[in-house]
Design a protein around this motif. Structure first.
Motif, mmCIF file in Angstrom:
data_model
loop_
_atom_site.group_PDB
_atom_site.id
_atom_site.type_symbol
_atom_site.label_atom_id
_atom_site.label_comp_id
_atom_site.label_asym_id
_atom_site.label_seq_id
_atom_site.Cartn_x
_atom_site.Cartn_y
_atom_site.Cartn_z
ATOM 1 N N THR A 1 0.838 -1.191 0.000
ATOM 2 C CA THR A 1 0.000 0.000 0.000
ATOM 3 C C THR A 1 0.877 1.246 0.000
ATOM 4 O O THR A 1 1.634 1.471 0.945
ATOM 5 C CB THR A 1 -0.924 0.024 1.229
ATOM 6 O OG1 THR A 1 -1.756 -1.127 1.199
ATOM 7 C CG2 THR A 1 -1.800 1.272 1.218
ATOM 8 N N SER A 2 0.780 2.040 -1.045
ATOM 9 C CA SER A 2 1.564 3.273 -1.124
ATOM 10 C C SER A 2 0.763 4.484 -0.675
ATOM 11 O O SER A 2 1.328 5.513 -0.351
ATOM 12 C CB SER A 2 2.052 3.491 -2.560
ATOM 13 O OG SER A 2 0.961 3.630 -3.446
ATOM 14 N N MET A 3 -0.554 4.369 -0.671
ATOM 15 C CA MET A 3 -1.412 5.488 -0.291
ATOM 16 C C MET A 3 -2.505 4.974 0.633
ATOM 17 O O MET A 3 -3.026 3.877 0.445
ATOM 18 C CB MET A 3 -2.036 6.115 -1.543
ATOM 19 C CG MET A 3 -3.006 7.252 -1.263
ATOM 20 S SD MET A 3 -3.907 7.746 -2.746
ATOM 21 C CE MET A 3 -4.983 6.321 -2.978
ATOM 22 N N GLU A 4 -2.863 5.766 1.620
ATOM 23 C CA GLU A 4 -3.926 5.404 2.538
ATOM 24 C C GLU A 4 -4.980 6.504 2.547
ATOM 25 O O GLU A 4 -4.649 7.691 2.528
ATOM 26 C CB GLU A 4 -3.375 5.187 3.951
ATOM 27 C CG GLU A 4 -2.484 3.968 4.068
ATOM 28 C CD GLU A 4 -1.961 3.771 5.482
ATOM 29 O OE1 GLU A 4 -2.082 4.723 6.288
ATOM 30 O OE2 GLU A 4 -1.437 2.693 5.781
ATOM 31 N N ALA B 1 -9.023 12.531 3.123
ATOM 32 C CA ALA B 1 -7.652 12.779 2.680
ATOM 33 C C ALA B 1 -7.014 11.488 2.232
ATOM 34 O O ALA B 1 -7.318 10.397 2.737
ATOM 35 C CB ALA B 1 -6.832 13.417 3.795
ATOM 36 N N SER B 2 -6.112 11.609 1.274
ATOM 37 C CA SER B 2 -5.246 10.517 0.842
ATOM 38 C C SER B 2 -3.826 10.881 1.233
ATOM 39 O O SER B 2 -3.352 11.970 0.909
ATOM 40 C CB SER B 2 -5.346 10.312 -0.678
ATOM 41 O OG SER B 2 -6.663 9.942 -1.051
ATOM 42 N N PHE C 1 0.248 14.832 1.263
ATOM 43 C CA PHE C 1 -1.111 14.956 1.802
ATOM 44 C C PHE C 1 -2.021 15.549 0.731
ATOM 45 O O PHE C 1 -1.811 16.668 0.271
ATOM 46 C CB PHE C 1 -1.092 15.851 3.043
ATOM 47 C CG PHE C 1 -2.408 15.917 3.766
ATOM 48 C CD1 PHE C 1 -2.778 14.918 4.648
ATOM 49 C CD2 PHE C 1 -3.267 16.976 3.567
ATOM 50 C CE1 PHE C 1 -3.995 14.987 5.327
ATOM 51 C CE2 PHE C 1 -4.478 17.054 4.234
ATOM 52 C CZ PHE C 1 -4.844 16.052 5.126
ATOM 53 N N ARG C 2 -3.024 14.780 0.336
ATOM 54 C CA ARG C 2 -3.989 15.244 -0.663
ATOM 55 C C ARG C 2 -5.362 15.337 -0.010
ATOM 56 O O ARG C 2 -6.021 14.338 0.261
ATOM 57 C CB ARG C 2 -4.037 14.281 -1.847
ATOM 58 C CG ARG C 2 -4.984 14.725 -2.959
ATOM 59 C CD ARG C 2 -5.044 13.691 -4.063
ATOM 60 N NE ARG C 2 -3.742 13.494 -4.668
ATOM 61 C CZ ARG C 2 -3.489 12.529 -5.552
ATOM 62 N NH1 ARG C 2 -4.449 11.673 -5.896
ATOM 63 N NH2 ARG C 2 -2.276 12.412 -6.064
ATOM 64 N N PHE C 3 -5.793 16.559 0.245
ATOM 65 C CA PHE C 3 -7.062 16.787 0.939
ATOM 66 C C PHE C 3 -8.215 16.836 -0.060
ATOM 67 O O PHE C 3 -8.090 17.384 -1.155
ATOM 68 C CB PHE C 3 -7.001 18.098 1.728
ATOM 69 C CG PHE C 3 -8.259 18.397 2.488
ATOM 70 C CD1 PHE C 3 -8.623 17.610 3.570
ATOM 71 C CD2 PHE C 3 -9.077 19.446 2.125
ATOM 72 C CE1 PHE C 3 -9.778 17.874 4.273
ATOM 73 C CE2 PHE C 3 -10.240 19.727 2.814
ATOM 74 C CZ PHE C 3 -10.584 18.941 3.906
ATOM 75 N N LYS C 4 -9.340 16.262 0.324
ATOM 76 C CA LYS C 4 -10.542 16.247 -0.521
ATOM 77 C C LYS C 4 -11.653 16.978 0.228
ATOM 78 O O LYS C 4 -12.215 16.441 1.183
ATOM 79 C CB LYS C 4 -10.967 14.813 -0.826
ATOM 80 C CG LYS C 4 -9.897 13.976 -1.504
ATOM 81 C CD LYS C 4 -10.331 12.528 -1.642
ATOM 82 C CE LYS C 4 -9.216 11.658 -2.206
ATOM 83 N NZ LYS C 4 -9.599 10.220 -2.263
ATOM 84 N N PRO C 5 -11.992 18.194 -0.188
ATOM 85 C CA PRO C 5 -13.047 18.943 0.505
ATOM 86 C C PRO C 5 -14.439 18.474 0.089
ATOM 87 O O PRO C 5 -15.171 19.155 -0.624
ATOM 88 C CB PRO C 5 -12.781 20.381 0.054
ATOM 89 C CG PRO C 5 -12.179 20.240 -1.303
ATOM 90 C CD PRO C 5 -11.368 18.970 -1.276
ATOM 91 N N GLU C 6 -14.811 17.289 0.544
ATOM 92 C CA GLU C 6 -16.085 16.701 0.173
ATOM 93 C C GLU C 6 -16.990 16.570 1.378
ATOM 94 O O GLU C 6 -16.529 16.482 2.516
ATOM 95 C CB GLU C 6 -15.875 15.327 -0.475
ATOM 96 C CG GLU C 6 -15.224 14.301 0.444
ATOM 97 C CD GLU C 6 -14.982 12.972 -0.244
ATOM 98 O OE1 GLU C 6 -15.100 12.915 -1.482
ATOM 99 O OE2 GLU C 6 -14.674 11.991 0.462
ATOM 100 N N GLN C 7 -18.278 16.555 1.106
ATOM 101 C CA GLN C 7 -19.288 16.364 2.147
ATOM 102 C C GLN C 7 -20.082 15.113 1.809
ATOM 103 O O GLN C 7 -20.599 14.981 0.703
ATOM 104 C CB GLN C 7 -20.213 17.586 2.232
ATOM 105 C CG GLN C 7 -21.469 17.390 3.070
ATOM 106 C CD GLN C 7 -21.224 17.389 4.564
ATOM 107 O OE1 GLN C 7 -20.415 16.592 5.048
ATOM 108 N NE2 GLN C 7 -21.888 18.267 5.287
ATOM 109 N N GLN C 8 -20.174 14.190 2.754
ATOM 110 C CA GLN C 8 -20.947 12.966 2.572
ATOM 111 C C GLN C 8 -22.150 12.976 3.504
ATOM 112 O O GLN C 8 -22.066 13.456 4.638
ATOM 113 C CB GLN C 8 -20.104 11.728 2.878
ATOM 114 C CG GLN C 8 -18.887 11.538 2.017
ATOM 115 C CD GLN C 8 -18.159 10.233 2.348
ATOM 116 O OE1 GLN C 8 -18.784 9.231 2.688
ATOM 117 N NE2 GLN C 8 -16.844 10.259 2.245
ATOM 118 N N HIS C 9 -23.246 12.401 3.018
ATOM 119 C CA HIS C 9 -24.399 12.268 3.905
ATOM 120 C C HIS C 9 -24.054 11.370 5.086
ATOM 121 O O HIS C 9 -24.499 11.606 6.214
ATOM 122 C CB HIS C 9 -25.595 11.697 3.134
ATOM 123 C CG HIS C 9 -26.908 11.930 3.827
ATOM 124 N ND1 HIS C 9 -27.258 11.294 4.992
ATOM 125 C CD2 HIS C 9 -27.956 12.737 3.510
ATOM 126 C CE1 HIS C 9 -28.463 11.697 5.376
ATOM 127 N NE2 HIS C 9 -28.904 12.567 4.496
#
Length: 979
Positions: free
Chosen positions: A569-572, A635-636, A647-655
């Motif tokens: 695993t290279s990314m989590e 984030a990944s 660090f790759r941030f994802k500004p997402e909103q989930q129900h």
């Protein structure tokens, strides 16, 4: 001439294929066609006239079947609308056919007479197909001496929702039976149930004052509307899907995605009791006694879904009813005993999709190397409460060992405090599995033939021969080893070209194995984790693992390890949404359930909250700048999260993440984290805003937003929003300018050419008659063709530059250009020195065709930045502040209203009741179907369609939280119950 005898084989095959196609079309589930093949072939060419005696269908006596096979009946009592809604919502009546459903009738099965529709194939052909298909589908019912491979284990399963073809639901049943454990825990080693003096937990619920009579009337009116919506959906389930998993609320049919154990019935028991529907509760409780948890229509049991829907439903109903109905506890124990087999692994980590049939369960197995985090860590509440009721420590031991491993691992992940979404729960670190890929393993060890013999690898053979030739060529002629040495392939040579080495010849730091990895052998690639036939039995799981070793069927040593990231695993990925949500939600609730006697749950919760606040929490930019909201993104992570490139941030909103508002509120109270209460309110209000922002007033499943630089202040910036919607604005603007310039240049050239043509025509009229014409005839006779027209757009230099061996225009002399031949469209080649002047060419062409010059092609103008964004907003129906709608569906989820309910009970602020009622009204207006409420695929549509699906949590959670929001606060007090 068509010869029938020549093509008779193809004709017979075509007839059989057509018949089979028709049969599987009636099955309506292409993905499960292989599973339905046996039953289908048995019916092929036969007329089915009998009905099954093993059906669990319990139909309402007033249901009738008309001549067309449609179910009719008096359902007027189920179609009442909410009395307090401002408008009467229209019912969704024409769902798309998506998933297989089982049609319920008044006790009879609808059977198609396949013999009257199909040409019957030969008996010998049919028998051969039946034999082959039976061999495939009964594999798990026959004894075998070899362990199951991973492919066999995952052939059917690995899904929470897994619908079985209707034909297979009535196949002969296999029953679970208790088997000796392969890795038992001695009684003295079981982790005991925490007992002792319960620690005081601070008050959670707000101290409410007496309400006014007008407020009580308004509240009870809304409460009645919510109960009415519940009663309609429950009546639809009773009438059309009784003892099945789910109701199809638009078609009046049923589904069985969760083992066929009446998921909606069991999951809804507590809501029936809370709403005071005691008669319905008793009817459902009697039906629970008919459920047989020792057999299933599925080959696997989804451990997580089964625990939260079935085990949790039975235990909560038993608690709420004061232990009056013993059958609820008996069935909970029956189910728990089946599920305990999933924990029979070397490290006691469960198999999350448990193959329960005796042939598979009788063999030793490990947990998977890739497990969804929530499915592993969200079992604690149900098993802990069952252990408290039954005094059976083994139930608590099963989940406590998972919690212990999670606590150990929590601070060593790539975001310390949070766990990645995917987990290696096998407890096995294969020493040789990380060194070679499957392809390299085949090259090194050869391929395996069907009978198990090793085939020589052609790649390896070629490499060996080449090495031997090179050795002979380079060897000392006097050496005795010439012609005798045999080179073997060094595994490192396979990766020599792909590895970056330092000055010492070692792999670079970025490509070296983990520091704790031991030296590995490459003698052979280890077999799959599920192939563990030679694993020693009766091995207990001791606390000290330093000396523990295990051996798989290949004989390679397995180094014990705790929970870890999956191999290679290279990314989590980290999130509090899907695949993770409930593991964090359960931490403060488990602390309360145990009376504060186990501090690790508080420790893990506070670690997770601090990491979430630091890495995942953001304030989204919305039009109402005064409305302060917060969202938990994802984030990944590739390495150190504090390093931007990792660090790759994802500004997402989930129900699914909307549960977090309620979790923060409970944690703020019981752990006295006062600052978290403000975060809880902002998290919950962000979900409320998401509901209010769409066309239907319902929050979508998943969408992206713009993170603000500060949590405290964020002004609305329409320009920034537009830039996010069109990230290639600068590139597009440059393209637009270039195209605009090309159009302008084209128009200018066309005008110049037209003026030149007019000038030549005027000059032609002024010369002496016959002189100019004679000159042109002479020129044409020398060329042998019409003079060549120069191109209107571009130049010769540009034409040359576009060729495959073109030089820059600046390096080409004028002489070389004039001497270079040009090509006519008719294939004739002429030299520019011999061609007529441009003016003469234009005039001659105009005289020949007697037409005006053909205008140049004008490319269409590209859309501007604003035009592109406006078109996207219109097409995708994006709310202001949203940059992408990743998933627009709503499947009747409860997370948002759960947090709204908790916020009201904790703060007493009427704001949350007002917002909750708006949410309920919007859901009713867009999801009501004839027999209940249906999920919808697009919340941005003005006229949403339905998917004909109603999951059990609509009745078990969503409507329960709506009801509790408007009930008297003393009903199910948060200080007395863990929800």
């Amino acid at each position: 001439m068509f010869r029938l005898r020549r093509y008779r084989v193809f004709l017979v095959f075509a007839v059989i294929a057509t018949g089979t196609l028709y049969h599987f079309t009636t099955v309506r589930d292409w993905e499960r066609a292989s599973g339905a093949s046996v039953e289908g072939l048995r019916k092929l060419g036969q007329k089915s006239t009998t009905t099954t005696s093993e059906s669990l269908t319990v139909a309402s006596p007033n249901i009738q079947e008309d001549v067309d096979g449609q179910i009719t009946g008096d359902a007027s009592e189920n179609s009442a609308q909410a009395a307090t809604t401002t408008s009467t919502p229209s019912l969704i009546t024409s769902p798309p056919l998506q998933n297989p459903v089982t049609e319920q009738t008044s006790g009879e099965s609808i059977v198609v007479d396949t013999k009257s529709l199909l040409i019957e194939p030969s008996s010998s052909y049919l028998s051969s197909l039946l034999q082959a298909a039976t061999t495939l589908t009964t594999d798990y019912q026959t004894p075998r001496n070899t362990p199951y491979t991973t492919e066999e284990a995952l052939a059917q399963g690995g899904q929470g929702r897994h619908e079985v073809a209707p034909e297979l639901e009535n196949k002969p049943k296999i029953h679970w039976s208790r088997l000796p454990e392969h890795f038992p825990i001695p009684l003295e080693s079981l982790i005991p149930i925490p007992t002792g003096q319960v620690k005081p937990i601070p008050r959670i619920q707000h101290e409410f004052k007496d309400e006014s009579s007008s407020s009580r009337i308004d509240r009870e009116r809304k409460l009645a509307s919510i109960k009415e919506a519940f009663a309609k959906s429950w009546a639809g389930y009773k009438k059309f899907a009784w003892l099945q998993d789910e109701l199809a609320p638009m078609s009046g049919k049923s589904r069985n995605p969760f083992c066929g154990w009446a998921a909606t019935l069991v999951d809804t028991l507590d809501t029936l009791w809370i709403m005071g529907m005691e008669q319905e509760f008793e009817t459902a409780t009697l039906a629970v006694g008919e459920i047989d948890f020792t057999t299933s229509i599925r080959n696997d049991i989804p451990l997580f879904e089964t625990t939260i829907r079935y085990l949790g439903g039975l235990i909560s109903a038993y608690d709420l009813s004061g232990g009056k109905y013993r059958v609820l506890l008996d069935k909970a124990v029956e189910l728990a005993n089946v599920l305990m087999g999933a924990f029979d692994t070397p490290n006691r980590m469960p198999i999350t999709y448990y193959r329960w049939k005796p042939t598979f369960a009788s063999q030793p197995h490990r947990a998977e190397t890739r497990v969804i985090l929530a499915e592993l860590g969200s079992l604690s509440l149900e098993f802990t409460r069952l252990a408290q009721i039954t005094k059976e420590a083994r139930y608590y031991d099963a989940v406590a060992r998972i919690s212990n491993e999670l606590e150990i691992w929590q601070n060593t992940t790539r975001i310390p405090g949070l766990w990645p979404l995917s987990v290696d729960a096998s407890g096995c670190k294969k020493q040789d599995s990380m060194l070679t890929t499957p392809v390299e393993h085949s090259i090194l060890n050869g391929l395996k033939s069907p009978n198990g013999q090793t085939l020589e690898s052609p790649i390896l053979d070629t490499h060996k021969k080449a090495s031997e030739d090179a050795a002979v060529f380079n060897a000392d002629p006097t050496s005795e080893s010439v012609g005798q040495s045999k080179n073997t392939l060094d595994p490192a040579s396979l990766r020599k070209d792909s590895l970056q080495t330092d000055s010492a010849g070692k792999p670079s730091a970025s490509q070296q194995p983990a520091a704790d990895s031991k030296a590995r052998s490459v003698s052979g690639m280890s077999k799959r984790q599920l192939e563990m036939g030679s694993m020693p039995k009766n091995v207990s799981n001791q606390t000290d693992k330093s000396s523990e070793t295990a051996t798989d069927s290949a004989g390679s040593e397995c180094e014990p390890q705790g929970l870890n990231s999956p191999p290679k695993t290279s990314m989590e990925d980290f999130s509090l949404g899907g695949m993770a949500d409930s593991i964090y939600e359960y931490l403060p609730k488990q602390y309360m359930l145990l009376g504060g006697l186990r501090q690790e749950y508080r420790i893990m919760y506070e670690r997770a909250i601090e990491a979430t606040n630091k890495y995942l929490l953001f304030r989204p930019m919305i039009p109402d700048s005064k409305r302060s909201t917060l969202v938990i993104g994802s984030a990944s992570v590739y390495g150190d999260p504090d390093t931007p490139e990792n660090f790759r941030f994802k500004p997402e909103q989930q129900h699914l993440t909307c549960f977090a508002g309620g979790m923060y509120a409970l944690g703020a109270k019981i752990f006295e984290r006062k600052a978290d209460m403000d975060i809880a309110a902002k998290l919950t209000d962000a979900c409320v805003w998401a509901y209010e922002s769409t066309t239907t007033g319902i929050m979508p499943e998943l969408f992206n937003m713009i993170p603000c630089a500060s949590h405290n202040h964020c002004e609305w910036n329409k320009t920034q929003w537009y830039d996010e919607l069109d990230p290639y604005d600068s590139t597009g603007e440059q393209t637009y300018q270039l195209q605009d310039q090309a159009v302008l240049d084209s128009e200018q050239r066309m005008t110049a050419d037209q003026a030149a043509a007019n000038f030549v025509e005027t000059r032609h009229d002024s010369v002496l008659p016959g002189k100019e014409e004679g000159q042109k005839k002479q020129k044409r006779s020398e060329l042998g063709s019409e003079p060549l027209l120069k191109r209107q757009l571009g130049s010769i230099e540009n034409d040359l530059a576009s060729g495959p061996v073109a030089k820059p225009a600046s390096e080409i002399s004028s002489t070389s250009i004039n001497d270079m031949p040009l090509h006519h469209s008719n294939g004739y080649t002429a030299n520019t020195n011999e061609a007529a002047t441009p003016l003469e060419g234009v005039a001659t062409q105009a005289q020949k065709s007697n037409e005006s010059v053909v205008p140049a092609y004008t490319p269409p103008r590209s859309r501007t930045h604003e035009e592109y964004v406006e078109a996207r907003l219109q097409n995708e129906r994006l709310p202001k502040g949203v940059t992408a709608l990743t998933s627009t569906k709503y499947i009747l989820r409860p997370e948002a209203i759960e947090s709204v309910f908790i916020m009201y009970r904790v703060t007493g602020d009427e704001y949350w009741r007002e917002k909750g009622w708006t949410m309920f009204t919007a859901i009713q207006n867009s999801t009501q179907a004839e027999y209940g409420n249906t999920a919808i695929p697009d919340v941005t549509s003005g006229a949403p369609i339905g998917t004909d699906e109603m999951e059990s949590f609509w009745l078990a959670e969503t409507l329960k939280y709506f009801y509790l929001l408007f009930s008297d606060p003393s009903l199910i007090s948060l200080d007395e119950y863990v929800l």
